[in-house]
Design an enzyme around this catalytic site. Sequence first.
Site, PDB file in Angstrom:
ATOM      1  CE  LYS A 101      -3.095  -2.318   3.229  1.00 37.57           C
ATOM      2  NZ  LYS A 101      -3.464  -2.386   4.654  1.00 37.57           N
ATOM      3  N   GLY A 102       2.075   1.112   0.477  1.00 35.92           N
ATOM      4  CA  GLY A 102       2.890   2.290   0.777  1.00 35.92           C
ATOM      5  C   GLY A 102       3.066   3.263  -0.376  1.00 35.92           C
TER       6      GLY A 102
ATOM      7  CD  GLU B 116       7.839  -0.803  -3.072  1.00 38.60           C
ATOM      8  OE1 GLU B 116       7.155   0.037  -2.449  1.00 38.60           O
ATOM      9  OE2 GLU B 116       7.932  -1.979  -2.723  1.00 38.60           O
ATOM     10  CG  ASP B 117       6.520   2.856   0.229  1.00 38.07           C
ATOM     11  OD1 ASP B 117       6.915   1.838  -0.372  1.00 38.07           O
ATOM     12  OD2 ASP B 117       6.091   2.820   1.382  1.00 38.07           O
TER      13      ASP B 117
ATOM     14  CE  LYS C 244      14.734   4.289   6.499  1.00 37.00           C
ATOM     15  NZ  LYS C 244      14.065   3.409   7.487  1.00 37.00           N
TER      16      LYS C 244
ATOM     17  CB  VAL D 160      10.558   7.671   7.465  1.00 39.74           C
ATOM     18  CG1 VAL D 160      11.818   8.469   7.737  1.00 39.74           C
ATOM     19  CG2 VAL D 160      10.854   6.492   6.562  1.00 39.74           C
TER      20      VAL D 160
ATOM     21  CG  ASP E  85       2.422   0.943   7.637  1.00 42.82           C
ATOM     22  OD1 ASP E  85       3.392   0.744   6.873  1.00 42.82           O
ATOM     23  OD2 ASP E  85       1.926   0.043   8.343  1.00 42.82           O
TER      24      ASP E  85
ATOM     25  NE  ARG F  67      -0.762   1.850   5.102  1.00 42.35           N
ATOM     26  CZ  ARG F  67       0.274   1.063   4.819  1.00 42.35           C
ATOM     27  NH1 ARG F  67       1.284   1.520   4.101  1.00 42.35           N
ATOM     28  NH2 ARG F  67       0.324  -0.178   5.254  1.00 42.35           N
TER      29      ARG F  67
HETATM   30  C1  PRP Z   1       7.547  -1.716   2.470  1.00 38.83           C
HETATM   31  C2  PRP Z   1       7.771  -0.887   1.220  1.00 38.83           C
HETATM   32  C3  PRP Z   1       8.443  -1.839   0.285  1.00 38.83           C
HETATM   33  C4  PRP Z   1       9.249  -2.704   1.218  1.00 38.83           C
HETATM   34  C5  PRP Z   1      10.653  -2.214   1.227  1.00 38.83           C
HETATM   35  O1  PRP Z   1       6.358  -2.411   2.312  1.00 38.83           O
HETATM   36  O2  PRP Z   1       6.554  -0.411   0.692  1.00 38.83           O
HETATM   37  O3  PRP Z   1       7.518  -2.624  -0.418  1.00 38.83           O
HETATM   38  O4  PRP Z   1       8.681  -2.589   2.519  1.00 38.83           O
HETATM   39  O5  PRP Z   1      11.421  -2.989   2.054  1.00 38.83           O
HETATM   40  P1  PRP Z   1      12.651  -3.870   1.550  1.00 38.83           P
HETATM   41  O6  PRP Z   1      13.487  -3.037   0.629  1.00 38.83           O
HETATM   42  O7  PRP Z   1      13.361  -4.174   2.860  1.00 38.83           O
HETATM   43  O8  PRP Z   1      12.126  -5.115   0.918  1.00 38.83           O
HETATM   44  P2  PRP Z   1       5.558  -3.110   3.518  1.00 38.83           P
HETATM   45  O9  PRP Z   1       5.855  -4.581   3.499  1.00 38.83           O
HETATM   46  O10 PRP Z   1       5.811  -2.372   4.786  1.00 38.83           O
HETATM   47  O11 PRP Z   1       4.040  -2.963   3.052  1.00 38.83           O
HETATM   48  P3  PRP Z   1       3.150  -1.640   2.802  1.00 38.83           P
HETATM   49  O12 PRP Z   1       3.699  -0.960   1.570  1.00 38.83           O
HETATM   50  O13 PRP Z   1       1.771  -2.176   2.582  1.00 38.83           O
HETATM   51  O14 PRP Z   1       3.269  -0.765   4.023  1.00 38.83           O
END
Ligand code: PRP
Length: 182
Positions: free
Chosen positions: A42-43, A98-99, A130, A154, A160, A166
Amino acid sequence: MENDISKVLISQEEIQNRIQEMGRQIAWDYRGKNPAMVCILKGAVMFYTDLLRAMPIQLTMDFMAVSSYGKSTKSSGEVEIRKDLSTSIENRHVIIVEDIIDSGFTLTYLTRMLAARGAASIKVCTLLDKPARRAPGITLKADYFGFEIPDGFVVGYGLDYAEAYRNLPYIGLLKPEIYENH
Ligand code: PRP
């Protein structure tokens, strides 16, 4: 909600200005290519909708939801597909939106998986990167990124903590007492 934020890391205006620049750049690079823009839920949803509105070219939208196994350690690098694309990406120029890139496992897995489906090309666009958190052995790099940020918890603008925050319009640092108490 705002009381839980210790510092605004990237303001609403900074985010929006940077997205306009990114949109122009990506639209120029993909003019005439009708890219398949893939949002990772969702991010990324806030970033995705603003970015696409900053791209004045033909493109298509699709969505995936994924979750990493063993989120706390992420040692396996395995990713579970919770919602798959609804359209074929065969012979398409794909941009994964991606976020944040943290360990890099999610995007490493996704780029491989989508390549195996016969995409003509795959690039990665992330709002936040990051680099200090990249897992050993992960060489993935963003083709387009908005901001490099230091390690820290963050939230906001799609990101989130336990599904909250969010909807903040900026990226903020969460006060440690919020996540340390849980
Ligand atoms: C977060 C973000 C990426 C991933 C990045 O998603 O949106 O998809 O983690 O992390 P990584 O580089 O360590 O793989 P999350 O699983 O928190 O789901 P969300 O987007 O629904 O919050």
